[in-house]
Design a protein around this motif. Structure first.
Motif, mmCIF file in Angstrom:
data_model
loop_
_atom_site.group_PDB
_atom_site.id
_atom_site.type_symbol
_atom_site.label_atom_id
_atom_site.label_comp_id
_atom_site.label_asym_id
_atom_site.label_seq_id
_atom_site.Cartn_x
_atom_site.Cartn_y
_atom_site.Cartn_z
ATOM 1 N N LEU A 72 -5.761 -1.700 -6.930
ATOM 2 C CA LEU A 72 -5.522 -0.783 -5.824
ATOM 3 C C LEU A 72 -4.480 -1.412 -4.915
ATOM 4 O O LEU A 72 -4.664 -2.527 -4.440
ATOM 5 N N GLN A 73 -3.370 -0.729 -4.736
ATOM 6 C CA GLN A 73 -2.282 -1.210 -3.897
ATOM 7 C C GLN A 73 -2.124 -0.283 -2.698
ATOM 8 O O GLN A 73 -2.201 0.938 -2.854
ATOM 9 N N THR A 74 -1.887 -0.858 -1.528
ATOM 10 C CA THR A 74 -1.597 -0.071 -0.338
ATOM 11 C C THR A 74 -0.191 -0.385 0.122
ATOM 12 O O THR A 74 0.145 -1.548 0.366
ATOM 13 N N LEU A 75 0.634 0.649 0.222
ATOM 14 C CA LEU A 75 1.988 0.517 0.745
ATOM 15 C C LEU A 75 1.983 1.064 2.163
ATOM 16 O O LEU A 75 1.334 2.076 2.433
ATOM 17 N N ARG A 76 2.710 0.408 3.045
ATOM 18 C CA ARG A 76 2.775 0.846 4.444
ATOM 19 C C ARG A 76 4.239 0.894 4.845
ATOM 20 O O ARG A 76 4.957 -0.091 4.692
ATOM 21 N N TYR A 77 4.680 2.058 5.334
ATOM 22 C CA TYR A 77 6.066 2.201 5.757
ATOM 23 C C TYR A 77 6.184 3.312 6.798
ATOM 24 O O TYR A 77 5.214 4.015 7.075
ATOM 25 N N LYS A 84 2.950 5.354 7.721
ATOM 26 C CA LYS A 84 2.326 6.019 6.580
ATOM 27 C C LYS A 84 1.731 4.973 5.656
ATOM 28 O O LYS A 84 2.370 3.975 5.344
ATOM 29 N N ASP A 85 0.496 5.199 5.228
ATOM 30 C CA ASP A 85 -0.177 4.365 4.240
ATOM 31 C C ASP A 85 -0.277 5.161 2.945
ATOM 32 O O ASP A 85 -0.709 6.321 2.956
ATOM 33 N N VAL A 86 0.124 4.538 1.834
ATOM 34 C CA VAL A 86 -0.008 5.168 0.520
ATOM 35 C C VAL A 86 -0.828 4.239 -0.367
ATOM 36 O O VAL A 86 -0.461 3.081 -0.553
ATOM 37 N N LEU A 87 -1.935 4.754 -0.875
ATOM 38 C CA LEU A 87 -2.809 3.992 -1.763
ATOM 39 C C LEU A 87 -2.553 4.429 -3.196
ATOM 40 O O LEU A 87 -2.497 5.631 -3.483
ATOM 41 N N TYR A 88 -2.372 3.450 -4.084
ATOM 42 C CA TYR A 88 -2.164 3.729 -5.502
ATOM 43 C C TYR A 88 -3.225 3.030 -6.333
ATOM 44 O O TYR A 88 -3.407 1.822 -6.245
ATOM 45 N N TRP A 89 -3.888 3.821 -7.175
ATOM 46 C CA TRP A 89 -4.745 3.290 -8.225
ATOM 47 C C TRP A 89 -3.921 3.253 -9.497
ATOM 48 O O TRP A 89 -2.815 3.801 -9.553
ATOM 49 N N LEU A 90 -4.463 2.638 -10.522
ATOM 50 C CA LEU A 90 -3.800 2.534 -11.819
ATOM 51 C C LEU A 90 -4.607 3.336 -12.833
ATOM 52 O O LEU A 90 -5.839 3.248 -12.856
ATOM 53 N N ILE A 126 7.650 0.087 -3.822
ATOM 54 C CA ILE A 126 7.111 0.713 -5.029
ATOM 55 C C ILE A 126 7.582 -0.038 -6.277
ATOM 56 O O ILE A 126 6.849 -0.118 -7.265
ATOM 57 N N GLN A 127 8.763 -0.639 -6.226
ATOM 58 C CA GLN A 127 9.201 -1.494 -7.336
ATOM 59 C C GLN A 127 8.217 -2.648 -7.526
ATOM 60 O O GLN A 127 7.801 -2.948 -8.648
ATOM 61 N N GLU A 128 7.825 -3.274 -6.432
ATOM 62 C CA GLU A 128 6.873 -4.380 -6.494
ATOM 63 C C GLU A 128 5.517 -3.905 -7.007
ATOM 64 O O GLU A 128 4.854 -4.591 -7.794
ATOM 65 N N THR A 129 5.097 -2.717 -6.595
ATOM 66 C CA THR A 129 3.831 -2.154 -7.071
ATOM 67 C C THR A 129 3.883 -1.905 -8.577
ATOM 68 O O THR A 129 2.921 -2.202 -9.290
#
Length: 142
Positions: A72-77, A84-90, A126-129
């Motif tokens: 689970l990754q959280t991106l914040r920008y 904005k927080d975006v959570l990504y599952w795989l 998102i590249q890092e994610t």
């Protein structure tokens, strides 16, 4: 309060050892490439949002996907002056030949290996994610 969105980094495996990620091209703004994601509806939990948005944007649901535990990754920008927080599952596509069905929010989709996916998405977070997801999948296979 920060905006909140949730989605999936979706991958498929093709023989012999190829891992490809699903990216969707938006029909708005700069027509950027992104994994399926969307805003959380009132009263909706994050994982439900990710599943709903993936179904709406790519036509993929739990019947086609296998959610991967432990990622689970959280991106914040910032977006137009708001946090904005975006959570990504795989999630892995169970059948690598499953058809993707786009919503009007997107004009195209592409399955791309890590390098091509990183070139398409353009944003470093998102590249890092994607790199972390790729590493996570490879470590699980060891």
């Amino acid at each position: 309060m920060a905006l909140r969105a949730c989605g999936f980094i979706i991958f498929r495996r093709l023989p012999p050892e190829n891992i490809e990620f699903l990216l969707l091209q938006t029909s708005y703004g700069e027509h950027h490439w992104t994994p399926p994601k969307g805003h959380v509806d009132p009263g909706e939990d994050d994982l439900t949002t990710a599943l709903r948005e993936t179904q709406e944007e790519a036509g993929l649901g739990l019947e086609q996907l296998s959610v991967v535990d432990g990622f689970l990754q959280t991106l914040r920008y910032e977006v137009r002056g708001r946090s904005k927080d975006v959570l990504y599952w795989l999630a892995e596509l169970r059948d690598p030949h499953t058809t993707v069905t786009l919503s009007p929010e997107h004009t195209a989709f592409r399955w791309a290996g890590l390098d091509q996916a990183c070139a398409l998405v353009q944003y470093s977070d998102i590249q890092e994610t994607l790199r972390e997801a790729h590493h996570f999948v490879l470590k699980r296979n060891e």
